[in-house]
Write a protein that holds these residues in place. Structure first.
Motif, PDB file in Angstrom:
ATOM      1  N   ARG A   4     164.819 -82.133  78.831  1.00  0.00           N
ATOM      2  CA  ARG A   4     163.357 -82.075  78.655  1.00  0.00           C
ATOM      3  C   ARG A   4     162.968 -82.483  77.239  1.00  0.00           C
ATOM      4  NH1 ARG A   4     164.189 -77.014  81.190  1.00  0.00           N
ATOM      5  NH2 ARG A   4     163.703 -77.056  83.427  1.00  0.00           N
ATOM      6  N   GLU A   5     163.738 -82.006  76.249  1.00  0.00           N
ATOM      7  CA  GLU A   5     163.406 -82.270  74.850  1.00  0.00           C
ATOM      8  C   GLU A   5     163.662 -83.726  74.466  1.00  0.00           C
ATOM      9  OE1 GLU A   5     165.725 -79.482  72.648  1.00  0.00           O
ATOM     10  OE2 GLU A   5     164.382 -77.788  73.054  1.00  0.00           O
ATOM     11  N   LEU A   6     164.779 -84.298  74.921  1.00  0.00           N
ATOM     12  CA  LEU A   6     165.163 -85.650  74.528  1.00  0.00           C
ATOM     13  C   LEU A   6     164.683 -86.725  75.497  1.00  0.00           C
ATOM     14  CD1 LEU A   6     168.850 -85.036  73.313  1.00  0.00           C
ATOM     15  CD2 LEU A   6     166.743 -85.028  71.975  1.00  0.00           C
ATOM     16  N   LYS A   7     164.128 -86.286  76.649  1.00  0.00           N
ATOM     17  CA  LYS A   7     163.641 -87.227  77.664  1.00  0.00           C
ATOM     18  C   LYS A   7     164.773 -88.161  78.119  1.00  0.00           C
ATOM     19  CE  LYS A   7     158.767 -87.203  76.315  1.00  0.00           C
ATOM     20  NZ  LYS A   7     158.876 -85.980  75.486  1.00  0.00           N
ATOM     21  N   CYS A   8     165.821 -87.542  78.649  1.00  0.00           N
ATOM     22  CA  CYS A   8     166.988 -88.274  79.117  1.00  0.00           C
ATOM     23  C   CYS A   8     167.534 -87.567  80.356  1.00  0.00           C
ATOM     24  CB  CYS A   8     168.063 -88.341  78.022  1.00  0.00           C
ATOM     25  SG  CYS A   8     168.528 -86.715  77.371  1.00  0.00           S
TER      26      CYS A   8
END
Length: 225
Positions: A136-140
Motif C-alpha cells: 500500500r505504501e510503495l504502490k507495488c
C-alpha cells in the motif's frame, strides 16, 4: 614548554560536542526502537535501530575519554582517543568504498533473500500483514516477480485510475516491491555516504587536535625534568 590552553580547551570542547552527539544518537535510537511501527520484511535487510544505539554508545565512550584526557592532560587517554578515532576513520573509509563499488552485489543479495519469502501466502500472518502494508505504501505488488509472488493477489495490490499505465494492468500493480526497496536503499546510501564524509572530516580535526595536545604534554613533561 607549557601546554597551550587554547589547544587544550579546543580538544575538550570538541570531545564535549562529540559526547553530546553520542547522547543524541543514543536517545533517538532508543526512542525509535521503542516507538517504531516496524516492518518485518524491510527491517531485516536494512540497518536496525540497534546499530544506531551501538554507535551512540561508542561515540559517548570515545567523547568521554577525550574530555578526560584533555582536562587532566593525560597522555594515555589522549593516545587511546586518537587510536579509536583512527580506527573509526579507517572503518568509515572502508565502508564508503565498499558501498560505492558493491551496489550490484548488495542488490543481488537482497533479491536472493526476498525470493526466500515467496510464495508470500505461505508466510506467517505478521509477515503477510507487513507485506500488504508495504504494498500500500510503495504502490507495488509482490516482492521480486510482481503479482506472481502471491497465490491469491490481495486487495493491497489494487491500483486506481490515477496510477501510471505501464505499472498498472487489470487494476493490479505490476511492479514488484523489490524495485522500490532497492531505490529506497540507494537514496539512503547516498545520504549515509554524505554523513560519513562529514564525520570523516570531523574525525581528522579531532585526531589533529588530540595529537597536538599529546605532543605538547609530552614536551612539557620533558622540559620539567
Amino acid at each position: 614548554m607549557a601546554v597551550s590552553r587554547c589547544v587544550k580547551y579546543l580538544v575538550f570542547l570538541f570531545n564535549l560536542l562529540f559526547w553530546i552527539c553520542g547522547c543524541v544518537i543514543l536517545g533517538v535510537g532508543i526512542y525509535l526502537k521503542v516507538s517504531k511501527d516496524g516492518n518485518a520484511i524491510v527491517d531485516q535487510y536494512l540497518p536496525s535501530f540497534e546499530l544506531m544505539i551501538s554507535i551512540g554508545v561508542i561515540i559517548m565512550v570515545i567523547g568521554f575519554l577525550g574530555c578526560c584526557g584533555a582536562y587532566r592532560e593525560n597522555r594515555c587517554m589522549l593516545m587511546m582517543f586518537f587510536i579509536l578515532l583512527l580506527l573509526i576513520f579507517i572503518l568509515l573509509l572502508a565502508a564508503g568504498i565498499l558501498a560505492a563499488i558493491q551496489q550490484k552485489q548488495v542488490k543481488e543479495w537482497v533479491e536472493g533473500k526476498l525470493k526466500e519469502i515467496s510464495p508470500i501466502d505461505s508466510q506467517p500472518p505478521n509477515v503477510i500483514q507487513d507485506m500488504e502494508k508495504l504494498q500500500r505504501e510503495l504502490k507495488c505488488c509482490g516482492l521480486t516477480t510482481g503479482p506472481g509472488d502471491w497465490k491469491t493477489v490481495p486487495a493491497s495490490c489494487s491500483c486506481n485510475s490515477t496510477a501510471v499505465a505501464d505499472k498498472c494492468s487489470n487494476k493490479i500493480y505490476q511492479e514488484p516491491c523489490l524495485t522500490k526497496i532497492i531505490d529506497y536503499m540507494k537514496n539512503n546510501m547516498q545520504i549515509s555516504l554524505g554523513i560519513a564524509f562529514a564525520i570523516a572530516i570531523i574525525l581528522i580535526f579531532g585526531m589533529a587536535f588530540s595529537m597536538t595536545l599529546f605532543c605538547q604534554i609530552r614536551k612539557a613533561g620533558m622540559t620539567a625534568q
